[in-house]
Enzyme design. Structure first.
Site, PDB file in Angstrom:
ATOM      1  CG  ASP A 149      -1.974  -1.153   1.086  1.00 45.12           C
ATOM      2  OD1 ASP A 149      -1.788  -2.041   0.238  1.00 45.12           O
ATOM      3  OD2 ASP A 149      -2.957  -1.177   1.832  1.00 45.12           O
ATOM      4  CD  GLU A 188      -4.981  -4.198   9.008  1.00 46.88           C
ATOM      5  OE1 GLU A 188      -4.899  -4.071   7.770  1.00 46.88           O
ATOM      6  OE2 GLU A 188      -5.698  -3.458   9.713  1.00 46.88           O
TER       7      GLU A 188
END
Length: 846
Positions: free
Chosen positions: A582, A813
């Site tokens: 990302d 996460e």
């Protein structure tokens, strides 16, 4: 994108009639004419000919484009190539995935986006699930779909074997719900067998009876829209209620029974709709109407003969326990059916659940062989990690939405086109945030799942590879069906056929081949894996070639992730979503000159794996080609020449870059003429071609790929980068980006906080640990140093994950690099579940 740009340039040249060949031909003919009138006539003829020829070439070009973008000559219909399946036999049609295997996996908890849901692996399934009324801000609210806004203290599977058993605990305020799932296959049951659910409601405080009522809602729904029969509750057993019944082509006649020895109040309601993903709203509306008319939270006790959804409300004082049994009736007597119901309820169900949990515990120890240093508290976390990963496996059916490039405006309709209808059986990263398939996540998921159940792993990989189109491309994010679509913001729905995702499935395929060589499989398993790989090879070959052509750089052996925005004015550093990393900083100005070191390493993994598979399948011709490619991509001198920063010993991307980029508030005039203050990108110096000087996970990819010789001085430099507290080392794990980076923990836009710019991620830490373990066992001057770093990093990761789970009840996460606190999506038991392999010290031996 580069190919499209070059094609557009050629089209413009042709349509302008600028071919030098045509001009030369016209000039030659002109010089041969003596008469002035003749020359004029020749010019007209020649110009006309040139124009017609140019038009012809344009039409041929368009025809070529149409042929490659729209194919379906058999039916003579226009069908975009991007949504045309690869013309190869499907993996899921293999005999190994039929028969007993397919039936054994038919029913399951394959609806990960809801707190508890059951469905079959078929496109239009009979569904079941659980809702309950929780309390928030002094008001009743419906719990059904997993979401953080519900603020449950914890929830998730403590055990799940991926096939026929699971146990989940959910804590909502003072209410503790335990849901247990069990499957049973009897000779007289229908296809897929029977299943049972136990629902227990207790107080959070042990042995405390709550003076409160639990409102539970169990439902059954038919996606085909078929009407369901409402049971009348009549039974020879006063504790047994017939809730519903029906018939389907897949399982035959069926019944749903409720058994409880507790006192409870019962209500029901039927609905007719195909929008099952809106069921929560339907039930809440029904309750609200009843509350206004009766003053009580109870269903309306109404249902017509066309209802394809039946919801059953059970309200009882806590503690409370109820069993729901789903039984099929393919054959056998009524007494035999009652016997099967009894075996799925009451004491018999209790006994079955205890046996399944014991079997899970024993298999867990066999598979992962945790050493005594892993304390019981950590083992509980490891079992929950595995259970949540397997319990999060879902089945989806639908059509992806594929973005159409600007050059395909000949296609009528919207800015997208639908992929073919497809099914996907896959693990998911996170039930509340990402309850759908992600291509690069799945390779990491399978590193754990294949060690638990190789057949489930092959089934999942087969489903993914069957999604490949005619070009060898697989959409990186799978949003299939209305339920999955309801959880995704609209800007992330479209999939772009120019963009890939790291081919991590090669990580687990490599493990299958290596394990065969090490005699870790039985003869029947080896036969299944061989059959799978033989059929999969054409798809893997197409997948590799798609990467090798669409993601290649200007120089041989170089690659870059396509899809970065080179005109953005809002991003500090344009994201590379296709890389999976990302906002990890790349070259400041995206271009075709880029070289991404992580993609080069992924391509080496793919080529090396393809070479191993070819050798295993005894295909020496193709194997030699892949072997040569793997050798090229592992060429240490060439790698260093392209990507090494000799000063730091870090491997870097290459591209058009400047460090002097910042986000600053600027006044911008809108289309309506009204000025607004916006945070925009500002470039303070001209960028140049150079190595990109950011140290982080990308810098370690050659190390993770074991491409650095054990005696190289570069290995010493890499070990220093890993262990240095000013770069990547923390006492909680390795941070994703060095503190020395100019964009360390910097926002990428006004609304995008740092993601891969500092926080600790388990998948990369696992790969780094795997490499450290390798170098600690290979003779070399840095062997002992690698062992020390390995031991310390492993301990840090285990301690931090266990600590967070104990404090919060979740795996996360990512983890904060300063305090170790869990961040991002909670209940992220995708690749964070790799902590199980870290505890077991189970790494690649290839």
């Amino acid at each position: 994108m580069a190919g499209v740009s070059r094609r557009n340039t050629r089209d413009k040249t042709i349509s302008a009639g600028k071919s030098p060949n045509y001009d030369n031909a016209a000039n030659t003919r002109t010089r041969k004419s003596a008469a002035r009138g003749r020359r004029g006539f020749n010019r007209i003829v020649t110009s006309t000919f040139a124009i017609l020829l140019s038009i012809g070439i344009v039409l041929i070009t368009i025809g070529f484009f149409m042929k490659n973008y729209f194919i379906n000559p058999a039916k003579e219909t226009v069908k975009p190539r991007v949504v045309t399946p690869l013309p190869a036999p499907k993996l899921m049609d293999l005999p190994m995935f039929q028969g007993e295997h397919k039936e054994s996996l038919y029913w399951g908890t394959y609806r990960p986006h809801v707190y508890f849901g059951i469905r079959a692996r078929t496109p239009q399934s009979l569904l079941a699930g659980l809702m309950w009324l929780g309390v928030k801000d002094g008001r009743y609210v419906m719990r059904h779909v997993c979401q953080d806004s519900d603020e449950l203290a914890t929830y998730g599977w403590t055990h799940h074997n991926g096939r026929d058993y699971g146990r989940q605990v959910l804590v909502d305020q003072k209410l503790v719900l335990t849901t247990s799932f069990l499957k049973s296959k009897e000779k007289d049951s229908g296809y897929g067998g029977d299943w049972a659910v136990r629902i227990e409601a207790q107080s959070e405080v042990l042995n405390e009876e709550m003076e409160e009522i639990a409102h539970l809602f169990f439902y059954v729904a038919d996606e085909e829209g078929t009407a369901l029969g409402l049971g009348n509750g009549a039974s020879d057993d006063p504790d047994d209620f017939l809730l519903a019944f029906g018939s389907r082509n897949d399982v035959g006649n069926w019944e749903l029974h409720l058994e409880s020895k507790e006192n409870f109040e019962f209500h029901y309601s039927g609905f007719k709709t195909h929008n099952i993903h809106n069921l929560s709203e339907l039930v809440q509306t029904n309750l609200a109407i009843q509350a206004r008319t009766t003053g009580r939270f109870q269903l309306s006790d109404t249902s017509d003969h066309a209802s394809n959804i039946l919801v059953f409300q059970v309200s009882a004082m806590i503690p409370f326990k109820a069993d729901v049994a789903f039984v099929t009736k393919s054959s056998g007597s009524t007494s035999r059916l009652k016997e099967r119901i009894r075996s799925l309820t009451g004491d018999s169900l209790s006994s079955h659940l205890e046996q399944k949990q014991e079997q899970f515990d024993n298999k867990f120890q066999r598979c992962f062989d945790m050493s005594d240093e892993i304390n019981p508290e950590a083992v509980i976390v490891a079992k929950a990690a595995l259970g949540n990963l397997l319990g999060g496996v879902g089945y989806f059916y639908g059509q992806s939405k594929i973005s159409l490039p600007p050059s395909s405006k000949l296609v009528p309709g919207d800015n997208y086109i639908s992929y073919w209808p497809a099914e996907l059986y896959t693990a998911v990263p996170s039930r509340p945030f990402f309850p759908r398939g992600f291509l690069w996540d799945e390779g990491f998921h399978q590193l754990l799942i294949w060690k638990w159940d190789a057949n489930i792993s092959l089934d999942i990989i087969g489903h993914w590879l069957d999604l490949m189109n005619a070009d060898g491309w697989i959409p990186r994010e799978q949003i299939l069906g209305a339920e999955a679509l309801s959880k995704v913001p609209s800007e992330f729905v479209l999939q772009h056929p120019t963009n890939g995702n790291p081919p991590t499935l090669f990580l687990v395929l490599r493990e299958f081949v290596c394990s065969i060589k090490k005699d870790k499989f039985s003869a029947s398993q080896i036969n299944d894996i061989s059959t799978f790989l033989r059929r999969a090879f054409v798809r893997l070959d197409a997948w590799y070639k798609w990467f090798n052509t669409t993601q290649s750089g200007k120089e041989a052996g170089t690659y870059f992730w396509h899809g970065r925005d080179n005109v953005t004015t809002r991003e500090l550093n344009p994201k590379s979503l296709s890389s999976g990393l990302d906002d990890y900083p790349r070259a400041s100005h995206p271009s075709e000159d880029e070289r991404h070191v992580d993609l080069r390493c992924w391509m080496h993994l793919a080529a090396d794996c393809m070479s191993s598979i070819s050798e295993f399948l005894e295909d020496s011709h193709i194997g030699k080609e892949y072997s040569l490619t793997a050798k090229l991509l592992s060429n240490f001198d060439l790698l260093n020449q392209i990507h090494l920063d000799n000063t730091s010993g870090a491997y870097s991307d290459y591209g058009i870059h400047t460090e002097k980029v910042r986000l600053s508030w600027q006044m911008v005039e809108s289309a309506g003429g009204h000025p607004s203050r916006e945070l925009l990108r500002e470039v303070l110096e001209k960028p140049v071609l150079r190595l990109v000087p950011h140290i982080g996970y990308v810098s370690l990819f050659p190390f993770m790929s074991r491409l650095i010789p054990a005696d190289s001085w570069i290995l010493e430099k890499q070990l220093h980068l890993i262990s240095d507290t000013t770069t990547l080392w923390t006492k909680f794990g390795l941070r994703s980006l060095s503190k020395t980076s100019s964009v360390y923990m910097q926002r990428n836009t006004e609304h995008d906080p740092p993601y891969w710019r500092g926080p600790i991620w388990m998948n990369m830490n696992y790969m780094i640990l795997s490499a450290l373990n390798y170098y600690s066992q290979v003779d070399g001057p840095y062997q002992d140093r690698a062992k020390i770093i390995y031991t310390d990093l492993r301990n840090n990761l285990i301690q931090n994950v266990v600590k967070n789970y104990k404090q919060t009840g979740f795996l996360w996460e990512q983890y904060d690099q300063k305090k170790g606190k869990g961040k991002g999506a909670r209940l992220f038991t995708g690749w964070t579940s790799l902590i199980v392999l870290i505890m077991a010290e189970s790494y690649s031996e290839c």
